[in-house]
Design a protein around this motif. Structure first.
Motif, PDB file in Angstrom:
ATOM      1  N   ARG A 199      -9.387   2.628   0.101  1.00 16.69           N
ATOM      2  CA  ARG A 199     -10.011   2.746  -1.220  1.00 16.69           C
ATOM      3  C   ARG A 199     -10.074   1.385  -1.910  1.00 16.69           C
ATOM      4  O   ARG A 199     -11.077   1.043  -2.546  1.00 16.69           O
ATOM      5  N   GLN A 200      -8.993   0.625  -1.797  1.00 13.83           N
ATOM      6  CA  GLN A 200      -8.985  -0.697  -2.414  1.00 13.83           C
ATOM      7  C   GLN A 200     -10.069  -1.600  -1.828  1.00 13.83           C
ATOM      8  O   GLN A 200     -10.776  -2.302  -2.556  1.00 13.83           O
ATOM      9  N   TYR A 223      -9.933  12.377 -18.099  1.00 14.23           N
ATOM     10  CA  TYR A 223      -8.670  12.718 -17.466  1.00 14.23           C
ATOM     11  C   TYR A 223      -8.021  13.817 -18.310  1.00 14.23           C
ATOM     12  O   TYR A 223      -7.634  13.577 -19.455  1.00 14.23           O
ATOM     13  N   THR A 228       5.300  10.758 -13.043  1.00 16.94           N
ATOM     14  CA  THR A 228       4.637   9.945 -12.030  1.00 16.94           C
ATOM     15  C   THR A 228       4.188  10.802 -10.849  1.00 16.94           C
ATOM     16  O   THR A 228       4.385  12.014 -10.817  1.00 16.94           O
ATOM     17  N   ASP A 229       3.600  10.153  -9.856  1.00 16.11           N
ATOM     18  CA  ASP A 229       3.084  10.844  -8.675  1.00 16.11           C
ATOM     19  C   ASP A 229       3.964  10.611  -7.450  1.00 16.11           C
ATOM     20  O   ASP A 229       3.470  10.498  -6.322  1.00 16.11           O
ATOM     21  N   LEU A 285       0.837   4.243 -10.970  1.00 16.22           N
ATOM     22  CA  LEU A 285       0.283   5.529 -10.553  1.00 16.22           C
ATOM     23  C   LEU A 285      -0.821   5.279  -9.538  1.00 16.22           C
ATOM     24  O   LEU A 285      -1.586   4.325  -9.650  1.00 16.22           O
ATOM     25  N   GLY A 286      -0.900   6.140  -8.534  1.00 13.83           N
ATOM     26  CA  GLY A 286      -1.908   5.991  -7.496  1.00 13.83           C
ATOM     27  C   GLY A 286      -1.376   5.361  -6.222  1.00 13.83           C
ATOM     28  O   GLY A 286      -1.860   5.670  -5.132  1.00 13.83           O
ATOM     29  N   TYR A 291      -5.056   4.591   0.897  1.00 11.06           N
ATOM     30  CA  TYR A 291      -4.988   3.767  -0.308  1.00 11.06           C
ATOM     31  C   TYR A 291      -5.594   2.382  -0.049  1.00 11.06           C
ATOM     32  O   TYR A 291      -6.373   1.874  -0.864  1.00 11.06           O
ATOM     33  N   GLU A 312      -4.980   2.095 -18.687  1.00  8.13           N
ATOM     34  CA  GLU A 312      -5.940   2.831 -17.872  1.00  8.13           C
ATOM     35  C   GLU A 312      -6.805   3.803 -18.668  1.00  8.13           C
ATOM     36  O   GLU A 312      -7.748   4.375 -18.120  1.00  8.13           O
ATOM     37  N   HIS A 323       0.798  -1.228   0.000  1.00  5.04           N
ATOM     38  CA  HIS A 323       0.000   0.000   0.000  1.00  5.04           C
ATOM     39  C   HIS A 323       0.828   1.275   0.000  1.00  5.04           C
ATOM     40  O   HIS A 323       0.260   2.369   0.041  1.00  5.04           O
TER      41      HIS A 323
END
Length: 434
Positions: free
Chosen positions: A195-196, A240, A156-157, A134-135, A192, A260, A110
């Protein structure tokens, strides 16, 4: 409680990583104790990976440097002690990337947290960019986080936190920064994981949603906003929007490659001019290739191809000082593209389509004859009908015989009708209609 990967060069940063690990455990324990059902709470799980130059032994280390090399380095991994530092970083980056990718594929991770100097930062940033989706929360405490982080973060993030002092010892300032990093990672990874779990419990919700990527610039914003309204309200798509600043185009194409995005409306292709003529918002020489090669519905237009982007006016290259320049804001200066440059942009787009289009029937190019940005419409600062005509003709000529439909439209790119029609056309291609 989430599962967090801690990865770093523990031959030089062991004490600091043990401190981060301790902070994570204490924060997680505090969170559990404040939960009314703490007796059944799952403890925080951490996987500590040593990607240092020499092997380090400590009970807290989950995957040692030796294990990393033997399990992920292949049968002929050279002796790191005999390698230059740069070569060592390359080897450990490859091994660490393979290791983290395997952990992520196994599921239940995570977040990824690291801390390091310039060498460790370059190593772990590469791992985060190449192995993690990502995410997924990615946080890197670094001595170089206050400088140019573009090459490290890429498209990327990755979140970076400046260490203020060198990551050497555990003085009061460093303890504060590392404690904050532990708290931030625990919070991000917990969110995270939640959310999953929510997505798993919810399951499929109605018919599949079409995920559409769109590129935007300030001078194409009105058109993009209308496209978004049309796609979301009339077609139920999830949109997006990517700011076409170089990394924006790369981010969109990364999401295409990872599956995605289902379709792309590449309305703003300004990054191509920057690639060809030395601007500072280039997305590289493979711009457009990802969506074309994926064969997904792809409508391409020419937003902001009337300009090349530079920084403050003083940063414009000497060769361009006599050109038509416009200060977009104090840190962005726009240069109007000439006829020859417009022709080169058109030729580049046509060549990319010729080389990469897997499904030409699912690709269209729309030419907004009345202006490719709000600056190049009649009377605008960048109005140049001859330059635009050269762009359009280069594209039309370059796409002859490809099977790609070219739409000549008399309107400008921010025209409401143009926006509605191009959005509707994309969704017709998605639906497989002509």
């Amino acid at each position: 409680m989430p599962h967090i990967i801690l990865i770093g060069t523990l031959d030089t940063k062991l004490d600091e990583f043990l401190f981060i690990h301790q902070q994570l455990q204490e924060l997680a324990g505090s969170s559990n104790s404040s939960n009314s059902s703490s007796s059944s709470a799952t403890p925080l799980q951490t996987t500590i990976i040593d990607c240092g130059r020499t092997n380090t032994q400590h009970p807290a280390i989950t995957i040692t440097q030796h294990e990393l090399l033997t399990r992920y380095g292949g049968p002929h991994t050279p002796d790191l002690g005999a390698q230059p530092r740069g070569e060592t970083i390359k080897i450990m980056t490859a091994c660490s990337t393979a290791c983290v990718r395997a952990l992520l594929q196994a599921g239940g991770v995570h977040g990824i947290l690291s801390a390091g100097g310039s060498g460790g930062t370059s190593l772990v940033a590469a791992v985060m960019r190449d192995a993690a989706p990502l995410g997924l929360p990615k946080l890197l405490v670094s001595t170089v986080a206050s400088g140019d982080t573009g090459p490290l973060v890429g498209e990327t993030d990755i979140a970076m936190l400046y260490s203020v002092v060198d990551i050497a010892g555990t003085n009061r300032m460093l303890r504060s920064v590392l404690s904050n990093a532990a708290g931030a990672m625990l919070g991000m990874s917990t969110a995270y994981e939640r959310r999953q779990l929510q997505q798993q419990r919810a399951g499929p919700q109605g018919p599949p949603t079409t995920h559409v990527g769109i590129t935007m610039f300030g001078v194409t914003t009105p058109g993009v906003n209308r496209v978004v309204q049309q796609l979301t309200r009339e077609h139920g798509a999830e949109v997006y929007v990517f700011h076409a600043t170089g990394h924006g185009g790369k981010a969109m194409e990364r999401m295409v490659r990872s599956g995605e995005l289902d379709a792309v409306l590449d309305l703003t292709t300004t990054e191509i001019g920057d690639h060809l003529f030395g601007g500072n918002m280039s997305a590289g020489g493979e711009r457009l290739a990802a969506a074309l090669a994926a064969g997904i519905p792809n409508v391409i237009s020419l937003g902001a191809t009337d300009m090349v982007n530079f920084g403050a006016r003083s940063t414009v290259p000497e060769a361009y000082r006599g050109r038509l320049l416009l200060e977009h804001n104090p840190v962005v200066t726009l240069m109007r593209t000439t006829k020859a440059e417009c022709g080169a942009v058109g030729a580049f787009i046509a060549e990319q389509i010729r080389r990469h289009a897997k499904e030409p029937a699912r690709v269209e190019v729309w030419l907004p004859r009345a202006g490719v940005s709000m600056l190049s419409t009649a009377g605008g600062a960048f109005a140049d009908a001859e330059a635009d005509a050269t762009l359009f003709e280069a594209l039309r000529r370059g796409l002859e015989g490809t099977g790609v439909r070219v739409v000549d439209d008399p309107r400008h790119i921010n025209d409401e009708g143009f926006a509605v029609d191009i959005a509707d056309r994309l969704m017709e291609i998605v639906a497989g209609t002509t």
